[in-house]
Design an enzyme around this catalytic site. Sequence first.
Site, PDB file in Angstrom:
ATOM      1  N   GLU A  56       0.876  -1.161   0.000  1.00 31.56           N
ATOM      2  CA  GLU A  56       0.000   0.000   0.000  1.00 31.56           C
ATOM      3  C   GLU A  56       0.922   1.222   0.000  1.00 31.56           C
ATOM      4  O   GLU A  56       1.831   1.313   0.831  1.00 31.56           O
ATOM      5  CB  GLU A  56      -0.867  -0.014   1.265  1.00 31.56           C
ATOM      6  CG  GLU A  56      -1.920   1.052   1.192  1.00 31.56           C
ATOM      7  CD  GLU A  56      -2.818   1.107   2.421  1.00 31.56           C
ATOM      8  OE1 GLU A  56      -2.785   0.183   3.243  1.00 31.56           O
ATOM      9  OE2 GLU A  56      -3.534   2.110   2.522  1.00 31.56           O
ATOM     10  N   ARG A  79       5.089 -12.881   9.627  1.00 34.00           N
ATOM     11  CA  ARG A  79       5.791 -11.653   9.271  1.00 34.00           C
ATOM     12  C   ARG A  79       7.097 -11.578  10.042  1.00 34.00           C
ATOM     13  O   ARG A  79       7.281 -12.244  11.055  1.00 34.00           O
ATOM     14  CB  ARG A  79       4.914 -10.426   9.493  1.00 34.00           C
ATOM     15  CG  ARG A  79       4.488 -10.157  10.912  1.00 34.00           C
ATOM     16  CD  ARG A  79       3.313  -9.172  10.959  1.00 34.00           C
ATOM     17  NE  ARG A  79       3.671  -7.828  10.543  1.00 34.00           N
ATOM     18  CZ  ARG A  79       3.001  -7.136   9.619  1.00 34.00           C
ATOM     19  NH1 ARG A  79       1.962  -7.654   9.012  1.00 34.00           N
ATOM     20  NH2 ARG A  79       3.357  -5.913   9.310  1.00 34.00           N
ATOM     21  N   LYS A 127       4.116   0.471   9.856  1.00 35.35           N
ATOM     22  CA  LYS A 127       4.176   1.751   9.156  1.00 35.35           C
ATOM     23  C   LYS A 127       3.653   2.880  10.020  1.00 35.35           C
ATOM     24  O   LYS A 127       4.190   3.979   9.995  1.00 35.35           O
ATOM     25  CB  LYS A 127       3.400   1.665   7.839  1.00 35.35           C
ATOM     26  CG  LYS A 127       4.218   1.018   6.743  1.00 35.35           C
ATOM     27  CD  LYS A 127       3.590   1.261   5.401  1.00 35.35           C
ATOM     28  CE  LYS A 127       2.937   0.002   4.932  1.00 35.35           C
ATOM     29  NZ  LYS A 127       2.317   0.076   3.633  1.00 35.35           N
TER      30      LYS A 127
END
Length: 566
Positions: free
Chosen positions: A37, A264, A274
Site C-alpha cells: 500500500e 511476518r 508503518k
Amino acid sequence: MTDSNTPPGLDFIRTMISEDVAAGKHNGKVATRFPPEPNGYLHIGHAKSICLNFGVAREYPGGTCNLRFDDTNPEKEDTEYVESIQEDIRWLGFDWEDRLHFTSDYFEKLYQYAEQLIQMGKAYVCSLSAEEVREYRGTLTEPGKESPFRNRSVEENLSLFQRMRAGEFADGTHLLRAKIDMASPNFVMRDPPLYRIRHAHHHRTGDQWCIYPMYDYAHCLSDAMEGITHSLCTLEFENNRPLYDWILDTLKISHRPEQTEFARLNLTYTVLSKRKLIALVQKGYVSGWDDPRMPTISGIRRRGVSPGAIRNFCDRIGLAKRDSRVDMALLEHCVREDLNKTAPRMMGVLRPLKVVIENYPEDQTEVMEAVNNPEDPAMGTRKVPFSREIYIEQEDFMEDPPKKFFRLAPGKEVRLRYAYFITCTKVIKDERTGEIKELRCTYDPATRGGDAPDGRKVKATLHWVSATHGVCATVRLYNSLFTTEVPDGDKEGRDFLTFINPQSLEVLSNCRVEPALADLAPGSICQFERLGYFCADAKDSKPDAPVFNRTVTLRDDWAKIQKKKE
Ligand code: ATP
Ligand code: MG
C-alpha cells in the site's frame, strides 16, 4: 508442511508450489505479486515478502511476480511512496518488468463485480452508522445481529449503490456489505463491508471516485484479474482467507488464485509497523524515512548495507507459520559477513590525540604502503602519508594503565600500523584542567613497515592518521533506536515512543581520516581499521568535509548488551 524455519528451497511455501507445479495446477504456471500500500516507505519486513515473492517467481521456469500498488485508501497514500517503493525494490535487485499494476486501475471492473453481487442477492447497502455496525457485529461469544437493511430488494440496493457512486451521500452514511452470515464464528464473515463512501482525492484517479473498495474485496479480485496463482501474505490475513474464497466462488471467477499465509518478520530493538515508523518521522525522532537508524530499506541503504546482505538475511530467517522475533544481531552478522569480503580497510581516528615524534625530521614525509583488504589481495595496496605529527585514538593511551592494557602508555612501545614502532616519552597536559593534550614519542627508524629486525615484539598495533595530511571528518555513530528488545508499548499503557533510545545517535565532528578516505565516493563503504564499517553519507558527505555513518561495529555488541542486563 513444515512448521519451523527451514532453509530456502525447502520451506513450506516452496514445497507447496513445487507440488502444485508437479501436479500441473494452473498449467504448471507460477505467478506471484508483491502488493504494497503506498502509504509509507518499505522496511526490512517488506524485504522478506519481496524476496519471497520475486524469489519464488525466479526459481520456477516461466515464473512471474507483479508489483501491484494496493491503493484503495486515498487519504493516506501518496505518489512519493509509489516512487520510493519502486526505487527500493529495484535496489534490492528485483524487477517487475512490464508488470506494474495499481488496484485503482481496476476500480471500474471492481464496481461492476459489486453490482453483480447485488444482482445475485449477495450484497446489500447498509445504512447503519459506523457505531451501530460495530454493535450489530456481536462478540467472540455472541453471534451478531442482522442489519435492518439486510433484506432490501435487489432494485433498491442497485439504485442506492449507483447513487453512492454518483456522490449523493455523505461519508459514512452507507456501506455496501456482503450478505454472508452474521452468526459465523469468524468475525470476518459477518457481512463484511465491500465498499465505503470517501469523498477524498486519490493520487491517481483524482476525484473520479467517491466510493472505494475494501482491501479484502479488492485484493482477491485483483489477484484473479492478474492471473496470480499463489497469493502469499502474512499471518494476520488467515481469518480473511474464507472471505477471499467466498468472493471468488460467489462470482464464479474462473481463474482461482490461492492465498497462503506466512509469519511476518519482527526484529528486536526496532518497530516494523508503518504507523509507528510514520510517527517517528513526523514527530522528529529521526531525520526522515532514510535516517540510518530506521529499519526502512532506504535507511538501511543509507547506513551502508548492501542489497546482497539483506537478501542473504531474508534467506537465513526462512519462512515459518508462527510469529517470532528475529535477533537484530543476525541482521548485523549478515552485514558484517558481506562487508568483510568487500570493504577496503583504511585508517580513521574518531577521538584524536596528538602525538609528536620528537626524533622524526620535521619537514619529512614518507609514503607507507598499506594493504587494502587482507581478505582479498586483488584489492591491492594504497599509499598512506606519515609525518612527525600524527593522531592516534584517545582510548589507545593510558597514563596509568592497568596490567592488561597493552596499548600506549608512558615508557611503552607499540606498533603504528604500516609504519614504525614508537615509544611514549612524555605526556603533555593542560595545566589548568589536567587534560592530556599531546604525547611526545620517539620512533625506531629500523622498524619501518612495522617489523623490528632484532625480532623484538610489541603487544599492540595502533591505527593513526598523519596530522599534516589527514582530513577532518564528521562521523555518526548509531546505536539501537530503542532501549528494549520489544518496543511495542507495555501493560502500563506507555507507548512505544517511551522506549526511544536517547543515545541512538552520537555525532563526532572532529575526527581525522587518511586522505584516501576523503576521496571515498558518497554511498561507498570502507572499514576503519579496528573500529568498524563506515559509509560515506550519500547526502551529506563532501570531499573537503567528509561525513561517515557507522554501518556496523566489527564485533557483535548485542551479546554484550545482553550480558550487562543479566
Ligand atoms: P500496514 O501496517 O499499513 O497494513 P503493511 O506493513 O501490512 O502495512 P503493506 O503495504 O500492506 O504493509 O505490505 C505489503 C506486503 O508486505 C504485504 O503482503 C504484507 O503482508 C507484507 N509485509 C508487511 N510487513 C511485513 C513483515 N514485517 N514481514 C513480512 N512481510 C510483511
Ligand atoms: Mg497491510
